[in-house]
Design a protein around this motif. Structure first.
Motif, PDB file in Angstrom:
ATOM      1  N   LEU A 105       0.813  -1.218   0.000  1.00 55.52           N
ATOM      2  CA  LEU A 105       0.000   0.000   0.000  1.00 55.52           C
ATOM      3  C   LEU A 105       0.849   1.272   0.000  1.00 55.52           C
ATOM      4  O   LEU A 105       0.301   2.377  -0.019  1.00 55.52           O
ATOM      5  CB  LEU A 105      -0.924   0.018   1.222  1.00 55.52           C
ATOM      6  N   SER A 106       2.173   1.138   0.028  1.00 49.63           N
ATOM      7  CA  SER A 106       3.045   2.313   0.154  1.00 49.63           C
ATOM      8  C   SER A 106       2.793   3.401  -0.898  1.00 49.63           C
ATOM      9  O   SER A 106       2.814   4.592  -0.554  1.00 49.63           O
ATOM     10  CB  SER A 106       4.513   1.893   0.138  1.00 49.63           C
ATOM     11  N   PRO A 107       2.534   3.079  -2.190  1.00 50.19           N
ATOM     12  CA  PRO A 107       2.240   4.155  -3.139  1.00 50.19           C
ATOM     13  C   PRO A 107       1.009   4.969  -2.740  1.00 50.19           C
ATOM     14  O   PRO A 107       0.942   6.172  -2.993  1.00 50.19           O
ATOM     15  CB  PRO A 107       2.007   3.408  -4.460  1.00 50.19           C
ATOM     16  N   LEU A 108       0.042   4.305  -2.113  1.00 52.73           N
ATOM     17  CA  LEU A 108      -1.149   5.014  -1.654  1.00 52.73           C
ATOM     18  C   LEU A 108      -0.791   6.000  -0.554  1.00 52.73           C
ATOM     19  O   LEU A 108      -1.282   7.132  -0.541  1.00 52.73           O
ATOM     20  CB  LEU A 108      -2.188   4.006  -1.151  1.00 52.73           C
ATOM     21  N   PHE A 109       0.087   5.599   0.353  1.00 53.12           N
ATOM     22  CA  PHE A 109       0.512   6.497   1.431  1.00 53.12           C
ATOM     23  C   PHE A 109       1.319   7.672   0.882  1.00 53.12           C
ATOM     24  O   PHE A 109       1.258   8.778   1.420  1.00 53.12           O
ATOM     25  CB  PHE A 109       1.337   5.731   2.472  1.00 53.12           C
ATOM     26  N   ILE A 110       2.075   7.436  -0.197  1.00 51.68           N
ATOM     27  CA  ILE A 110       2.818   8.535  -0.822  1.00 51.68           C
ATOM     28  C   ILE A 110       1.852   9.575  -1.375  1.00 51.68           C
ATOM     29  O   ILE A 110       2.028  10.788  -1.184  1.00 51.68           O
ATOM     30  CB  ILE A 110       3.733   7.999  -1.947  1.00 51.68           C
ATOM     31  N   VAL A 111       0.814   9.112  -2.051  1.00 49.60           N
ATOM     32  CA  VAL A 111      -0.189  10.028  -2.608  1.00 49.60           C
ATOM     33  C   VAL A 111      -0.919  10.769  -1.494  1.00 49.60           C
ATOM     34  O   VAL A 111      -1.125  11.989  -1.560  1.00 49.60           O
ATOM     35  CB  VAL A 111      -1.192   9.267  -3.493  1.00 49.60           C
ATOM     36  N   LEU A 112      -1.306  10.060  -0.429  1.00 53.36           N
ATOM     37  CA  LEU A 112      -2.000  10.697   0.688  1.00 53.36           C
ATOM     38  C   LEU A 112      -1.108  11.744   1.356  1.00 53.36           C
ATOM     39  O   LEU A 112      -1.580  12.814   1.752  1.00 53.36           O
ATOM     40  CB  LEU A 112      -2.429   9.640   1.714  1.00 53.36           C
ATOM     41  N   GLY A 113       0.190  11.434   1.480  1.00 51.87           N
ATOM     42  CA  GLY A 113       1.123  12.406   2.057  1.00 51.87           C
ATOM     43  C   GLY A 113       1.252  13.637   1.184  1.00 51.87           C
ATOM     44  O   GLY A 113       1.301  14.765   1.679  1.00 51.87           O
ATOM     45  N   THR A 114       1.282  13.426  -0.127  1.00 56.42           N
ATOM     46  CA  THR A 114       1.351  14.552  -1.065  1.00 56.42           C
ATOM     47  C   THR A 114       0.105  15.428  -0.954  1.00 56.42           C
ATOM     48  O   THR A 114       0.195  16.664  -0.954  1.00 56.42           O
ATOM     49  CB  THR A 114       1.494  14.029  -2.510  1.00 56.42           C
ATOM     50  N   LEU A 115      -1.043  14.792  -0.844  1.00 61.78           N
ATOM     51  CA  LEU A 115      -2.295  15.542  -0.723  1.00 61.78           C
ATOM     52  C   LEU A 115      -2.323  16.334   0.578  1.00 61.78           C
ATOM     53  O   LEU A 115      -2.788  17.478   0.622  1.00 61.78           O
ATOM     54  CB  LEU A 115      -3.492  14.590  -0.771  1.00 61.78           C
ATOM     55  N   ALA A 116      -1.813  15.732   1.659  1.00 61.86           N
ATOM     56  CA  ALA A 116      -1.878  16.377   2.978  1.00 61.86           C
ATOM     57  C   ALA A 116      -0.892  17.528   3.106  1.00 61.86           C
ATOM     58  O   ALA A 116      -1.236  18.589   3.621  1.00 61.86           O
ATOM     59  CB  ALA A 116      -1.621  15.334   4.073  1.00 61.86           C
ATOM     60  N   PHE A 117       0.355  17.331   2.624  1.00 64.06           N
ATOM     61  CA  PHE A 117       1.401  18.319   2.864  1.00 64.06           C
ATOM     62  C   PHE A 117       1.553  19.337   1.743  1.00 64.06           C
ATOM     63  O   PHE A 117       2.002  20.446   1.967  1.00 64.06           O
ATOM     64  CB  PHE A 117       2.742  17.619   3.110  1.00 64.06           C
ATOM     65  N   LYS A 118       1.177  18.953   0.514  1.00 61.30           N
ATOM     66  CA  LYS A 118       1.288  19.883  -0.612  1.00 61.30           C
ATOM     67  C   LYS A 118      -0.058  20.474  -1.006  1.00 61.30           C
ATOM     68  O   LYS A 118      -0.135  21.277  -1.928  1.00 61.30           O
ATOM     69  CB  LYS A 118       1.926  19.183  -1.816  1.00 61.30           C
ATOM     70  N   ARG A 119      -1.122  20.058  -0.316  1.00 65.08           N
ATOM     71  CA  ARG A 119      -2.465  20.592  -0.545  1.00 65.08           C
ATOM     72  C   ARG A 119      -2.924  20.420  -1.989  1.00 65.08           C
ATOM     73  O   ARG A 119      -3.609  21.275  -2.547  1.00 65.08           O
ATOM     74  CB  ARG A 119      -2.517  22.084  -0.170  1.00 65.08           C
ATOM     75  N   GLU A 120      -2.524  19.309  -2.616  1.00 68.67           N
ATOM     76  CA  GLU A 120      -2.952  19.041  -3.989  1.00 68.67           C
ATOM     77  C   GLU A 120      -4.330  18.391  -3.986  1.00 68.67           C
ATOM     78  O   GLU A 120      -4.635  17.555  -3.139  1.00 68.67           O
ATOM     79  CB  GLU A 120      -1.957  18.101  -4.690  1.00 68.67           C
ATOM     80  N   LEU A 121      -5.151  18.776  -4.953  1.00 63.23           N
ATOM     81  CA  LEU A 121      -6.452  18.122  -5.093  1.00 63.23           C
ATOM     82  C   LEU A 121      -6.248  16.722  -5.652  1.00 63.23           C
ATOM     83  O   LEU A 121      -5.447  16.523  -6.576  1.00 63.23           O
ATOM     84  CB  LEU A 121      -7.358  18.933  -6.038  1.00 63.23           C
ATOM     85  N   PRO A 122      -6.938  15.728  -5.121  1.00 60.74           N
ATOM     86  CA  PRO A 122      -6.755  14.360  -5.607  1.00 60.74           C
ATOM     87  C   PRO A 122      -7.344  14.175  -6.997  1.00 60.74           C
ATOM     88  O   PRO A 122      -8.322  14.816  -7.368  1.00 60.74           O
ATOM     89  CB  PRO A 122      -7.516  13.516  -4.575  1.00 60.74           C
TER      90      PRO A 122
END
Length: 296
Positions: A105-122
């Motif tokens: 699941l690590s790629p999913l956590f990378i995306v979630l971290g990007t969304l949380a810290f970089k404020r990117e829309l999913p």
């Protein structure tokens, strides 16, 4: 095709290594502290030796600035050490198959971290992948029965942590890997991790009885699961882009499942298989569409 074949070989080797780790942790009851001290120190020495043959004095380039040293130490501790420990304990408490699926699941956590810290829309596909992966994990760890877990709770917790730390393992060294040989960075990171593990638990203390099967098992994990697998992955990147290579990584959980059934007597239900397939499919969606957002 060459890139895909080399990437498949790397994933297969990691799958084999995970199965051997379950044999070491459960059948031979090897404590995590001693095992990790031996594995990381020996792998670090071998990888740095390979790096020295390739780069010569260039293996010390990473130490030219405090920023690079800080990134290297963060990679060694929060990435390598944390991931190796959490993955091994997850296998020790549960099964290699379940631990591999959760770490996958690590790629999913990378995306979630990007969304949380970089404020990117999913992306729309991010949300689809998130929902499918959650459903897959639910089926894989409960067999469809919400009142009963297929693995112990502590194995589940450590498995999720291995997924988070695997994400850190990928993200933390990106800058220094771009400026240095990946083999050298992995070598230094593993050697630092090995030194710290040995500070906590020296490999000569509490060593188990050395048997041929133990030597072969640890040798297989160090050589097959660390050295050969990583070198195969690096070689694959010479022929295929990283997006294609990362998708082929789905071979790893499949290999672990098959080997666990054949050699470790793992009994799985149809629901667990469906759940595992959904997780692999979800990460495929995530990596495929993230590599080309225009497909979303």
């Amino acid at each position: 095709m060459q890139g895909i074949m080399w990437a498949m070989l790397a994933s297969t080797l990691w799958g084999i290594s995970g199965t051997v780790m379950q044999f070491v942790s459960q059948n031979q009851a090897i404590p995590a502290d001693w095992f990790l001290s031996v594995r990381t120190l020996s792998a670090g020495v071998i990888l740095l030796a390979i790096g020295a043959v390739q780069q010569g004095r260039g293996i010390f380039k990473v130490f030219r600035s405090w920023a690079s040293v800080g990134q290297l130490v963060a990679y060694a501790t929060l990435g390598l050490m944390a991931n190796m420990y959490s993955f091994y304990v997850s296998i020790e408490k549960g099964t290699a198959a379940a631990a591999t699926i959760l770490q996958y699941l690590s790629p999913l956590f990378i995306v979630l971290g990007t969304l949380a810290f970089k404020r990117e829309l999913p992306l729309r596909t991010d949300m689809i992948a998130f929902g499918v992966s959650l459903l897959g994990v639910f089926l894989a760890i409960t067999r469809g029965n919400i009142h009963e877990l297929a693995i112990p709770m502590d194995a589940l917790v450590w498995g999720v942590l291995s997924g988070v730390t695997a994400a850190l393992y990928v993200v933390l060294p990106r800058k220094i890997v771009a400026e240095n040989s990946p083999v050298v960075i992995l070598g230094w990171g593993t050697l630092i991790a090995g030194f710290l593990f040995n500070l906590y638990h020296p490999l000569w203390q509490g060593a188990p009885k050395v048997t041929p099967s133990l030597v072969l098992s640890i040798g297989a994990i160090v050589l097959i699961g660390t050295i050969f697998a990583f070198l195969s992955l690096l070689h694959s990147l010479q022929f295929a882009p990283s997006a294609v290579v990362s998708i082929v990584d789905a071979v790893q959980p499949v290999v672990t499942f098959i080997l666990s059934i054949i050699f470790l007597g793992l009994k799985v239900s149809v629901v667990e298989i469906i759940g595992s397939v959904l997780v692999v499919f979800a990460i495929y969606i995530l990596q495929r569409f993230r590599s080309d957002p225009s497909l979303d």
